[in-house]
Each structure stands twice: as structure tokens, then as C-alpha cells.
Motif scaffolding. Structure first.
Motif, PDB file in Angstrom:
ATOM      1  N   ASP A 572      43.884  31.760  34.118  1.00 56.59           N
ATOM      2  CA  ASP A 572      44.006  32.474  35.394  1.00 56.59           C
ATOM      3  C   ASP A 572      43.065  33.674  35.408  1.00 56.59           C
ATOM      4  O   ASP A 572      42.822  34.306  34.370  1.00 56.59           O
ATOM      5  N   PRO A 573      42.554  34.001  36.592  1.00 62.74           N
ATOM      6  CA  PRO A 573      41.625  35.137  36.668  1.00 62.74           C
ATOM      7  C   PRO A 573      42.354  36.473  36.642  1.00 62.74           C
ATOM      8  O   PRO A 573      43.568  36.558  36.891  1.00 62.74           O
ATOM      9  N   VAL A 574      41.586  37.510  36.345  1.00 67.16           N
ATOM     10  CA  VAL A 574      42.076  38.888  36.431  1.00 67.16           C
ATOM     11  C   VAL A 574      41.701  39.419  37.813  1.00 67.16           C
ATOM     12  O   VAL A 574      40.545  39.329  38.231  1.00 67.16           O
ATOM     13  N   ILE A 575      42.670  39.941  38.540  1.00 66.55           N
ATOM     14  CA  ILE A 575      42.432  40.472  39.883  1.00 66.55           C
ATOM     15  C   ILE A 575      42.373  42.005  39.774  1.00 66.55           C
ATOM     16  O   ILE A 575      43.397  42.653  39.555  1.00 66.55           O
ATOM     17  N   LEU A 576      41.168  42.548  39.902  1.00 60.74           N
ATOM     18  CA  LEU A 576      41.009  43.994  39.901  1.00 60.74           C
ATOM     19  C   LEU A 576      41.226  44.522  41.313  1.00 60.74           C
ATOM     20  O   LEU A 576      40.863  43.858  42.291  1.00 60.74           O
ATOM     21  N   PRO A 577      41.813  45.703  41.466  1.00 56.12           N
ATOM     22  CA  PRO A 577      42.003  46.265  42.812  1.00 56.12           C
ATOM     23  C   PRO A 577      40.682  46.383  43.558  1.00 56.12           C
ATOM     24  O   PRO A 577      39.644  46.713  42.974  1.00 56.12           O
ATOM     25  N   ARG A 578      40.714  46.118  44.847  1.00 50.99           N
ATOM     26  CA  ARG A 578      39.502  46.151  45.660  1.00 50.99           C
ATOM     27  C   ARG A 578      38.854  47.527  45.669  1.00 50.99           C
ATOM     28  O   ARG A 578      37.638  47.657  45.861  1.00 50.99           O
TER      29      ARG A 578
END
Length: 685
Positions: A572-578
Motif C-alpha cells: 500500500d502507498p504512503v499518503i502524505l498530507p497535501r
């Protein structure tokens, strides 16, 4: 770095008179222009002990190779000549008060039959009145939209005006009452010019007259029972008053003045100027500059006045000097008078064509306004220093966020990114960009022409580029290990009292090329390798590193669709804050790699597409190729020409003509024979 003593003039040869001087570098380019009351005193100060000079002054005198001067008779002439030389030579060590942006103004094209109102940026033109400058274009548009209700003047372009003149129908503004529609004859050109004149009078400060006139007309309409007209005039009055509220009166006497203030330290200075016309602030500008030499406030005032108003006098070409665009107002308020105040005042008066007062406000409204401008300058200076410090702070925050978000052992001080570029699998190239401490290190950028991985798509191409880059790193590391082993053996032999084991000195530090003495560009691995893509691309790069035995480099892929960060080996990918600095840094790295790859791909395609069959013919240079193509018009006609016809071209001998004919005919034969040969080989197989 030059030694100033090598070009220092003899003290007795420098005149003790006012003049202007130029420092030139070793190539003869002017790098600094200055003026002085006494050339001897001023120039001698530049050749004092270097350690006592201002840092920028020390850099200037060590960059120069010569100095020259011109004696003038008055200080006004010195001001004029200094400004002319700065404008002509644009010396890199002179402070130029240039905007980092173009300030918008409200322009009125009085030189047209139907004058137009528009928001404008650029050089001033004769016959056009300008009001401003304003800090934001939206402020002009908001004010203009409000005033068009009262002054329905034309705002459309010349093309739109001609189109509606042809169709005989006004535009939307004409239907809603914000244009008097001169294009269809609702008003005559003379009536439309009267509307524009009233608009200019209002912006020029004659607001009280306009308000009183509208109030009188509204009362007359009410007395005559014209209530609809009275209501419209009432609304017009409200619009004018709202527009006036946006331009509060700061000087009750209706003065036209520029108010200038500074904030500074030893190395830099900020300047703010408020343009006051008719007692109202009509515009504001600001600059932050680096000091060239140790400069006090009077010297800053003098330099600013000479450069700013000299530039304004060059740019502004208007017929009405009372307009907002006049180069110099009647009064210039400064925090301190310059040393040559009389000369500066005389020069400014010459630019204006009338008397100019240069003074320091002591009390009242003008003193209060000066304090306001000074506060603005101090605030701008503080923001400038915070931005400089903030750049470093933001980069540090981004690296720390990357370490935390990707669970790295340390902050990724060196980041490398790989991107692939091609058109449907042709001309496959790749780029490698390097960021150190969050800043591009362009000297380490590399580009690759992909070979083996071209047919396998982006995944195979990224694997090939990664293998080629880190194979070089591993070979450099092996050389370093061998060198370190030789150093260890020499040290042991020396300890035992014997001779050197290798007979040579191998004390070169690790990572340094012993031939050039410079660090090897890829002697150190990155902390983080970024590939343009998702999980498959990241896994391909990680597999290559594993095959090479490199385990201390983290690999991630940045997918464009949702800006997901795919860590190699993770499902699964890492979702960094926008809004995170970490994601912004990764995007910058990825976009830079993309830009560099596309540039190389375009260059490669261009070189392939412009390649000619004549390029490989020995003895045929660019000039002869051009002459042949110009003479025959096309390669097809050249291919059909005989040796005699080719040799008839000026500059082309018979030997060269035979080579051209032989090469082109062989190419043609090869085109017809090659398929047959391939078919025969295929049949044999």
C-alpha cells in the motif's frame, strides 16, 4: 581574485575634484559606477586595508582590474553622468531599484478618438494618462467597476469596438449601463470624451467639485419630480463615496508628494515609497536591496532619488505633467537630507520642469505619514529576512517530514530521482537529478540513452538506469577500498620499519579523484532514490539495488495520479498530507527530473530528424551541403543529378561530386536490395 594594489592609481594622479568613476574587470566590463565630491578622497578609500572594507566592497575591488574617472564641473553634472552610466553599462555591483514585479496602473488612452479605460502594465506612452501604481490589479478593477456606473466610458479593446460598430449592437456593458456605447452612436465622440474627462478629474483629486455637482443635480431632479433620475444620481453619489473611502485623505492640503522611508542593517536595506496625489495615497512600491558598501541613510536617499526618478523620467512620456504619472511630484519627503541636497533638488527640478521641494517632515500630517511609511519599510524588511531564514527552515522541515513519513533511519540529505521520457517507445531516454539539502545540485545531473530496457517499457528502463548509475558507484567504492587497503599496508610496513608496500603515496581521501583532486560526483550513494511511477517502478529499482548488494538506499515511487508515495516492497502507498513540505519537496524533485528528461528527449529527436544523408560524406562540410541543397532545391533532385551537374555548383570539385554521387546512389541501391537480402536470409533460416 585580483589584488587591488596591482591597478591602484598613484594618489597624486587622482584629481581633488567632483566626478564620476568606473571600475572595470579584467575583460573591460564595467562592474561599478560611483560619484564623489572629491575623486581623490573617495577612490583612496577603496584601496585601504581589505579587511576593513564592507564585504560587498571587498568583493568588488578584488573583482576589478582597473579604475578610471571623469571630472565634471558641478555636482548636478555628476548626478546626471552617474545615472547615465549606470543605465548604459548596468554594472553588476550597482544597486538597481527595479521591481521584482510589474505594478499595474489605470491607463486612459486620451490619444484615441474614443478614449479607453484599462488596467495596464508596461512602458509609458505619449498621449496616455496613468493613475497609480496600485499594489494589485484587482484593486483597480474593483474601483473601475464601481466608477463605471457614474462614468460609463469605453473599456473594450479596438477589435471589440470595431466588431460592435459593424453589427450595430452594443456589448453587455452597454446594455447594463456601464458603457455609454459610443460604438453604436448613443453618445457622440465629444460627449464620450467629456465623460472620460470627468473620470480623470475625479481620479485626479477634484472629488469635491464632482460630489457637489451631483448633489445639486439630484436636488434639481427631485424638485422637478424626476424621481427616477434623482434615484440614479443618489446611487451614483453612493458609488463615488465608496470609491473615495478606498482612498482616504492623508494630507488635508491636497499635496502631491512622494514619501520615502528606509529600514536597514549593515548588509541590506528596504525602501518604501508612497505616492500621494491630491492628498490621497494613490500607490505604493517597495524594494529590498543588498548594500554594495557601508552606506548611511543620507547616501541611501541620494542613490535612490537619482536612480528612481531618473528611471521614471525615462519611462513616463505624458502630455499632462499634472497627471498621476508625472515623473517627479512637487514635493519629495525623505527621512534625512542627502549630503548634496541642493544639487539633488536642482536635478529633480530639471526632471520635473518646475520647482521641487526636498525636505524632512517635522510635524503634523506629513510627519505622521512618514512614520507610517517607515513602519511599512520595517515590516517589509523583517518579512524579507524571515523569508530568507524560512527557506532553510522549510527545507529542514521537509527533510524531517520525509524521514518520519517514510520511516527512514536519517533525514534524506541527498535525494536522486529517475524519470523516463519517450514517444510510444521510440527515442527512449532517462534523466537523473540530484537534490542536496533540498536544493538542486545541477552539476550532478545525468542523462541516459536507454538501450536494453527500451523494449521493456518504463519498468525495464528504470531498472537499466538504476543499474548503470549504481554499478558506477560500486566500482568507485571498490577503487576506494583498494586505495584504503594500500594505505593500510603502507602504514603497517612503515611501522615495521620496512619500505612502502606499493612504492607510492596513496593518501588521497575516499571519494576524491586522485587525478583531478575533485570529489567524484557519484562516490556517495543517495539517502533516497525516487522514481517516477508507482509500485512496479519502485520495486524494479529496489531489485537492482539488491542484486548489486546495496542495502542502505531507500527507494520510493511517486505516482502522478493521486501523488501517492509507493515504498518498494510495500503493498500500500504512503499518503502524505497535501499541504506537507515533504510532499512538496518530492513533487519538486519529480518535476525537475521530468523537465530534464523531456529536454534531452526533444534534443535527441531534433538531432535525429534534422540528420541528412549528406552528413556522413567525407569532405562535404556544412557550407557545401547548404550550397548543394540550395542549388538543387531538394535531396531528391540532387540524387538524380549527374557528377557534372553536381560539380557545377560553386565550391564543389569533381572529386567531391563523385563522392556525393557514389554515396547517394549507394544509398538508393541499398534501399532496393536490402529487403531482398533480408528475405533470402530469412528463407535460409
Amino acid at each position: 581574485m585580483a589584488d587591488p594594489s596591482t591597478y591602484r592609481p598613484q594618489p597624486g594622479s587622482i584629481p581633488d575634484a567632483p566626478g564620476v568613476y568606473k571600475f572595470r574587470d579584467e575583460h573591460g566590463r564595467v562592474i561599478y559606477v560611483g560619484k564623489a565630491k572629491s575623486l581623490r578622497s573617495r577612490l583612496s578609500s577603496y584601496f585601504a586595508d581589505l579587511t576593513g572594507l564592507h564585504p560587498r566592497t571587498r568583493q568588488m575591488v578584488t573583482s576589478a582590474g582597473s579604475v578610471e574617472w571623469t571630472v565634471v564641473s558641478t555636482e548636478v553634472e555628476a548626478l546626471q553622468l552617474e545615472y547615465s552610466w549606470i543605465k548604459e553599462f548596468d554594472p553588476r555591483f550597482n544597486v538597481r531599484y527595479r521591481d521584482d514585479k510589474s505594478y499595474p496602473v489605470l491607463a486612459v488612452t486620451m490619444n484615441e478618438e474614443l478614449p479607453r479605460l484599462l488596467v495596464y502594465r508596461g512602458p509609458r506612452r505619449r498621449g496616455v494618462r496613468y493613475f497609480g501604481p496600485y499594489a494589485h490589479a484587482w484593486a483597480i478593477r474593483e474601483t473601475l467597476d464601481m466608477l463605471l456606473r457614474v462614468f460609463p466610458a469605453r473599456t473594450c479593446s479596438a477589435g471589440v469596438l470595431r466588431r460592435h460598430q459593424q453589427i450595430g449592437r452594443p456589448c453587455l456593458l452597454g446594455y447594463i449601463g456601464k458603457c455609454s456605447a459610443p460604438c453604436v452612436g448613443r453618445v457622440t465622440p465629444e460627449e464620450h470624451r467629456d465623460i472620460v474627462d470627468d473620470f480623470c478629474d475625479f481620479l485626479g483629486g477634484r472629488t469635491d467639485t464632482m460630489i457637489r455637482r451631483l448633489e445639486r443635480e439630484m436636488g434639481e431632479a427631485a424638485e422637478g419630480l424626476e424621481f427616477e433620475r434623482a434615484a440614479r444620481l443618489r446611487d451614483d453619489l453612493g458609488a463615488l463615496r465608496r470609491a473615495m473611502e478606498k482612498q482616504a485623505v492623508v494630507l488635508g492640503d491636497g499635496t502631491d508628494a512622494d514619501v520615502i522611508a528606509f529600514a536597514q542593517d549593515e548588509l541590506a536595506a528596504a525602501v518604501q515609497i508612497f505616492h500621494v496625489r491630491g492628498g490621497r495615497v494613490r500607490g505604493q512600491r517597495g524594494w529590498v536591496i543588498d548594500k554594495v558598501e557601508a552606506t548611511d541613510t543620507p547616501a541611501l536617499v541620494e542613490r535612490f532619488l537619482s536612480q528612481f526618478y531618473g528611471e521614471q523620467a525615462t519611462l513616463v512620456e505624458v502630455t499632462d505633467t499634472d497627471s498621476d504619472a508625472a515623473a517627479v511630484p512637487r514635493e519629495v519627503l525623505v527621512p534625512e537630507l542627502p549630503a548634496d541636497a541642493e544639487a539633488v533638488t536642482e536635478w529633480l527640478s530639471g526632471l520635473r520642469g518646475g520647482r521641487v521641494r526636498l525636505r524632512v517632515p517635522q510635524r503634523g500630517d506629513k510627519r505622521a505619514l512618514m512614520e507610517t511609511v517607515a513602519r511599512n519599510a520595517a515590516e517589509a524588511f523583517a518579512q524579507h529576512k524571515l523569508r530568507r531564514a524560512g527557506d532553510l527552515t522549510a527545507r529542514s522541515a521537509a527533510l524531517q517530514e520525509l524521514q518520519d513519513g517514510l520511516a527512514l533511519d536519517s533525514a534524506p540529505l541527498r535525494i536522486e530521482c529517475v524519470d523516463v521520457s519517450h514517444v510510444q517507445g521510440s527515442d527512449v531516454v532517462a534523466s537523473l537529478v540530484v537534490f542536496e539539502d533540498g536544493v538542486p545540485r545541477k552539476s550532478d545531473y545525468r542523462r541516459f540513452a536507454v538501450r536494453e530496457g527500451a523494449e521493456g517499457g518504463d519498468v525495464a528502463s528504470i531498472a537499466e538506469v538504476t543499474r548503470r548509475r549504481f554499478a558506477r558507484f560500486r566500482s568507485d567504492g571498490e577503487r576506494q577500498d583498494a586505495a584504503e587497503r594500500r594505505v593500510t599496508e603502507d602504514a603497517v610496513a612503515e611501522t615495521l620499519g620496512g619500505a612502502s608496500a606499493t612504492g607510492s603515496d596513496t593518501g588521497t581521501p575516499a571519494g576524491v579523484d586522485p587525478e583531478t583532486g575533485r570529489p567524484r560526483r557519484f562516490a556517495y550513494p543517495p539517502n533516497l532514490l525516487v522514481v517516477d511511477g508507482a509500485g512496479p517502478q519502485a520495486n524494479a529499482a529496489a531489485d537492482v539495488l539488491a542484486d548489486l548488494g546495496i542495502t542502505d538506499v531507500a527507494v520510493v515511487g511517486l505516482a502522478k495520479r493521486l501523488e501517492e508515495v509507493w515504498v518498494a516492497g510495500e503493498p500500500d502507498p504512503v499518503i502524505l498530507p497535501r499541504t506537507s513540505e515533504a510532499l512538496y519537496l518530492l513533487q519538486r524533485v519529480r518535476d525537475e527530473a521530468h523537465r530534464f528528461a523531456i529536454a534531452y528527449h526533444r534534443q535527441k529527436r531534433s538531432s535525429r530528424m534534422t540528420r541528412s544523408e549528406l552528413d556522413d560524406i567525407p569532405g562535404l562540410g556544412q557550407a557545401r551541403r547548404t550550397a548543394l541543397l540550395k542549388h538543387f532545391g531538394s535531396l531528391r533532385r540532387l540524387r538524380a543529378a549527374s557528377v557534372e551537374e553536381i560539380s557545377g555548383v560553386p565550391g564543389v570539385g569533381r572529386h567531391t561530386a563523385e563522392a556525393v554521387r557514389r554515396a547517394l546512389s549507394g544509398e538508393q541501391e541499398g534501399r532496393t536490395e536490402r529487403p531482398t537480402q533480408e528475405r533470402n536470409e530469412g528463407g535460409a533460416k
